[in-house]
Design a protein around this motif. Sequence first.
Motif, PDB file in Angstrom:
ATOM      1  N   THR B  96       0.842  -1.203   0.000  1.00  0.00           N
ATOM      2  CA  THR B  96       0.000   0.000   0.000  1.00  0.00           C
ATOM      3  C   THR B  96       0.875   1.250   0.000  1.00  0.00           C
ATOM      4  OG1 THR B  96      -0.211  -0.287   2.382  1.00  0.00           O
ATOM      5  CG2 THR B  96      -2.059  -0.962   1.070  1.00  0.00           C
ATOM      6  N   GLN B  97       2.007   1.190   0.703  1.00  0.00           N
ATOM      7  CA  GLN B  97       2.911   2.343   0.691  1.00  0.00           C
ATOM      8  C   GLN B  97       3.433   2.594  -0.718  1.00  0.00           C
ATOM      9  OE1 GLN B  97       4.392   4.607   2.872  1.00  0.00           O
ATOM     10  NE2 GLN B  97       2.850   4.115   4.394  1.00  0.00           N
ATOM     11  N   ALA B  98       3.870   1.520  -1.376  1.00  0.00           N
ATOM     12  CA  ALA B  98       4.407   1.682  -2.732  1.00  0.00           C
ATOM     13  C   ALA B  98       3.321   2.207  -3.663  1.00  0.00           C
ATOM     14  CB  ALA B  98       4.959   0.351  -3.232  1.00  0.00           C
ATOM     15  N   ALA B  99       2.103   1.671  -3.525  1.00  0.00           N
ATOM     16  CA  ALA B  99       1.015   2.091  -4.408  1.00  0.00           C
ATOM     17  C   ALA B  99       0.685   3.564  -4.188  1.00  0.00           C
ATOM     18  CB  ALA B  99      -0.219   1.225  -4.162  1.00  0.00           C
ATOM     19  N   ALA B 100       0.594   3.979  -2.913  1.00  0.00           N
ATOM     20  CA  ALA B 100       0.221   5.366  -2.624  1.00  0.00           C
ATOM     21  C   ALA B 100       1.329   6.332  -3.016  1.00  0.00           C
ATOM     22  CB  ALA B 100      -0.118   5.518  -1.144  1.00  0.00           C
ATOM     23  N   SER B 101       2.543   5.823  -3.201  1.00  0.00           N
ATOM     24  CA  SER B 101       3.635   6.726  -3.571  1.00  0.00           C
ATOM     25  C   SER B 101       3.659   6.989  -5.078  1.00  0.00           C
ATOM     26  CB  SER B 101       4.973   6.127  -3.139  1.00  0.00           C
ATOM     27  OG  SER B 101       5.333   5.074  -4.017  1.00  0.00           O
ATOM     28  N   LEU B 102       2.876   6.247  -5.853  1.00  0.00           N
ATOM     29  CA  LEU B 102       2.893   6.439  -7.302  1.00  0.00           C
ATOM     30  C   LEU B 102       2.103   7.699  -7.660  1.00  0.00           C
ATOM     31  CD1 LEU B 102       2.380   2.763  -8.507  1.00  0.00           C
ATOM     32  CD2 LEU B 102       4.488   4.006  -8.032  1.00  0.00           C
ATOM     33  N   PRO B 103       2.438   8.302  -8.790  1.00  0.00           N
ATOM     34  CA  PRO B 103       1.773   9.569  -9.116  1.00  0.00           C
ATOM     35  C   PRO B 103       0.275   9.433  -9.341  1.00  0.00           C
ATOM     36  CG  PRO B 103       3.245   8.868 -10.888  1.00  0.00           C
ATOM     37  CD  PRO B 103       3.504   7.974  -9.733  1.00  0.00           C
ATOM     38  N   ARG B 104      -0.158   8.271  -9.845  1.00  0.00           N
ATOM     39  CA  ARG B 104      -1.593   8.129 -10.081  1.00  0.00           C
ATOM     40  C   ARG B 104      -2.107   6.783  -9.593  1.00  0.00           C
ATOM     41  NH1 ARG B 104      -2.660   8.324 -15.313  1.00  0.00           N
ATOM     42  NH2 ARG B 104      -0.451   8.310 -15.811  1.00  0.00           N
ATOM     43  N   GLN B 105      -3.425   6.674  -9.524  1.00  0.00           N
ATOM     44  CA  GLN B 105      -4.073   5.472  -9.006  1.00  0.00           C
ATOM     45  C   GLN B 105      -3.603   4.258  -9.801  1.00  0.00           C
ATOM     46  OE1 GLN B 105      -8.254   6.007  -9.086  1.00  0.00           O
ATOM     47  NE2 GLN B 105      -8.675   4.441  -7.549  1.00  0.00           N
ATOM     48  N   ALA B 106      -3.128   3.231  -9.089  1.00  0.00           N
ATOM     49  CA  ALA B 106      -2.407   2.152  -9.744  1.00  0.00           C
ATOM     50  C   ALA B 106      -3.248   0.897  -9.907  1.00  0.00           C
ATOM     51  CB  ALA B 106      -1.155   1.817  -8.953  1.00  0.00           C
ATOM     52  N   VAL B 107      -2.797   0.054 -10.844  1.00  0.00           N
ATOM     53  CA  VAL B 107      -3.315  -1.299 -10.994  1.00  0.00           C
ATOM     54  C   VAL B 107      -2.349  -2.196 -10.226  1.00  0.00           C
ATOM     55  CG1 VAL B 107      -3.804  -3.141 -12.632  1.00  0.00           C
ATOM     56  CG2 VAL B 107      -4.192  -0.741 -13.278  1.00  0.00           C
ATOM     57  N   LEU B 108      -2.853  -3.033  -9.335  1.00  0.00           N
ATOM     58  CA  LEU B 108      -1.978  -3.915  -8.570  1.00  0.00           C
ATOM     59  C   LEU B 108      -1.943  -5.288  -9.248  1.00  0.00           C
ATOM     60  CD1 LEU B 108      -2.985  -3.118  -4.863  1.00  0.00           C
ATOM     61  CD2 LEU B 108      -1.297  -2.002  -6.320  1.00  0.00           C
ATOM     62  N   VAL B 109      -0.729  -5.781  -9.490  1.00  0.00           N
ATOM     63  CA  VAL B 109      -0.564  -7.094 -10.106  1.00  0.00           C
ATOM     64  C   VAL B 109       0.246  -7.960  -9.160  1.00  0.00           C
ATOM     65  CG1 VAL B 109       0.203  -8.339 -12.152  1.00  0.00           C
ATOM     66  CG2 VAL B 109      -0.474  -5.940 -12.354  1.00  0.00           C
ATOM     67  N   GLY B 110      -0.372  -8.968  -8.587  1.00  0.00           N
ATOM     68  CA  GLY B 110       0.339  -9.818  -7.632  1.00  0.00           C
ATOM     69  C   GLY B 110       0.578 -11.196  -8.221  1.00  0.00           C
TER      70      GLY B 110
END
Lengths: 467, 270
Positions: B96-110
């Motif tokens: 969640t930290q990495a995702a929130a640090s991105l400039p825009r709303q992200a797609v998560l691929v696990g």
Amino acid sequence: MSSSTDHGRPDPDATVALAPDGRSVSDRGDTVCVIGAGASGLAALKNLREHGFGVDCYERETGVGGAWNWRHDRSPVYASTHLISSRPFTQFPDFPMPDDWPDYPHHGQLLSYFERYADHFDLRSHIWFGTEVIRVEPVAGDRWDVTTRSTGGYGPERTSRYAAVVIANGHNWSPKLPAYEGLEQFRGEIMHASSYKDATQVRGKRVLVVGGGNTGCDIAVEAAQQASQCWHSTRRGYWYTPKYLLGRPADQVNDGLLAWRVPLAVRRWLHRLVLRLTVGDLTRFGLPRPDHKVYETHPIVNSQLVHYVGHGRIAPVPDVARFHGSAVELTDGQQIEPELVVFATGYLPRFEFLDPSLLGDDGAQGQPRLWLNAFAPGHPTLAVVGLVQSDSGLFPLSHWQAVLFARLLRQRVERPERAAAFAAQVTAGAGQRYAGRVVSSSRHVFEVGHTEYLRAVQRALDELEAA
Amino acid sequence: MSARTGRVRILRGREWARPVRPARRELVSALPELEEGRPPLLFVPGFGHGAWAFAEHWLGHTAGRGFPAYAVSLRGHGGSAPAPEATLRAYVHDVTQAAASLPRQAVLVGHGAGALVVAHALARYPARAAVLVAPVLGGWGTLGAALRHNPAGTVPAVFGGPLRLTRRQLFSPDLPDPQARQYVARLGRAGRRAQWQLLAHRAPEPAVGAPPVLVLGSPDDRVVPPAALTRAARRYGSAPLLFPGMGHDLMLDARWPEPIDAILDWLAKA
């Protein structure tokens, strides 16, 4: 419209209706109007969009962040403002603050957090900057006519009709100044804490700080460091909670106990015990003994005040009785001669664009009667977001208010009987409080305990969504 | 409990009282030459893998198709700080930290157990969409499959030792042997508490913002049996997208372009 950001926006004038008095009104259909792009407004905007609503957000300033944007003329922050609730209690639940930030971030970091939030969720394209709302009026069908114009009163007025309105104009910008006898004759300088920006304003002066809130204590500490003399006047004694207990942010220690559902009486006893072990007996320093139990006033989180009292840099004094030409008389008869008086006496909420009776504030006292501090009886499509004085961080509370409102609007379409039950609950529960006993004072009108409050929101959400 | 419905949890007193300690995070990226306004993808590797597993082929390919691509290493993996006592919660925090640090709303691929981390992270971050690649969502079935295909590498993990994955579990025979051996040599290990939590953990809470979820994998995967794949997809109300003949590590295997192209096509369409 003179907004600088409306390029490429679809023309809103799809349908034009007529207001009763013949003005033309552009009908925005199912779109929701959000007033204000501060922390609460942004949370409302993001969550309404997430639930599939079109949103027009009006912001009188040219940037986001509201009170936390020091460039804004209504911003109350001063150069040294830091949070008093630690990060986990302050961040939005679904957008964490960077974990390498300090426990108690600076207001500048908070602004960058809100700017990142706005960019991350692409909110700016839905905000009309430099546009202020001057009227909000209910019309038939639970809809709302919102009249706007450019900030400062330039340009034509424009009225749009919305399916719902979220008021998120903040409650820490309209200064509350108590009336003192003889204040007009006082020859020294006076200012409200809202115009206090940094320590240069007190440097080398004899300063009286009035008010025992968090701001008053912060300014007293700065005056202790910079002014030639500092008096700190409070009406009563307070429990000064240090920012750290047992090496951890004090609110995290407290919530550890809350999570184990430790009863209030036991928490009070523990809190007093810890305060006795760390801060000790404050009457020795000349501070008045608190006239209330722990947790009965909005918490004052300040580790430095007592320290500077101990250094003799702050002289604690009782309430102000009256002002004379060059002196201030205190309730104990003592006379002091400050050059500058800073009133950290708080703020009152103001909804200048709205008939106060819509929010149940019949006497226009700045004390609306709402349920969950957000929902007005008889107006199912109106919500006030962020009108809460939390004993912890505010933004998670605003977030969940916004989520609840978004789901309510969705249920109005999908399951009207649930929305009707919610409306009945709003009428029945208006004016309900979400804190244990608190000292009666206008600063405690919106006081809530964050756990009690969020538990009530959780119940409301569960009932709204129940199968 | 279905992953889409279920009760939203507001009070998290215990988590607020004990925030996860920060740990240095490795975040590698490949950005398109021209910003085309497409959503960024954040790749989350499974246990033992680091961001390198995606940096090998998928990041570059994703950027080549105009999507900003990022991969994070969970703590204790790849270039992130060592964390032998890491828990699943700490991994979710990292994502969640990495995702929130991105400039825009992200797609998560696990991928693999990273999909489980993503499934939990979806309750804490409103992802634009999520993709679960060969998801190891845990439970005793996962252990059964691992014991059947690789008893020697699995048994130590039950007792807190490292989980050793073999070449046969991860790759198809199409991948040249030296290459496969090199990848296997790069594998690290997850924290032992996190390994145990793979067997017994709370079901993920409902995802914030109801993002669309795509599940894909291979019927010939020796870590995730086809039945587990179908079950995972059903949880998110769909059927899995299948790539027969590939091993568990779809991003490193010989035919790596096929799954990533399918993911990007799905995103472009959604």
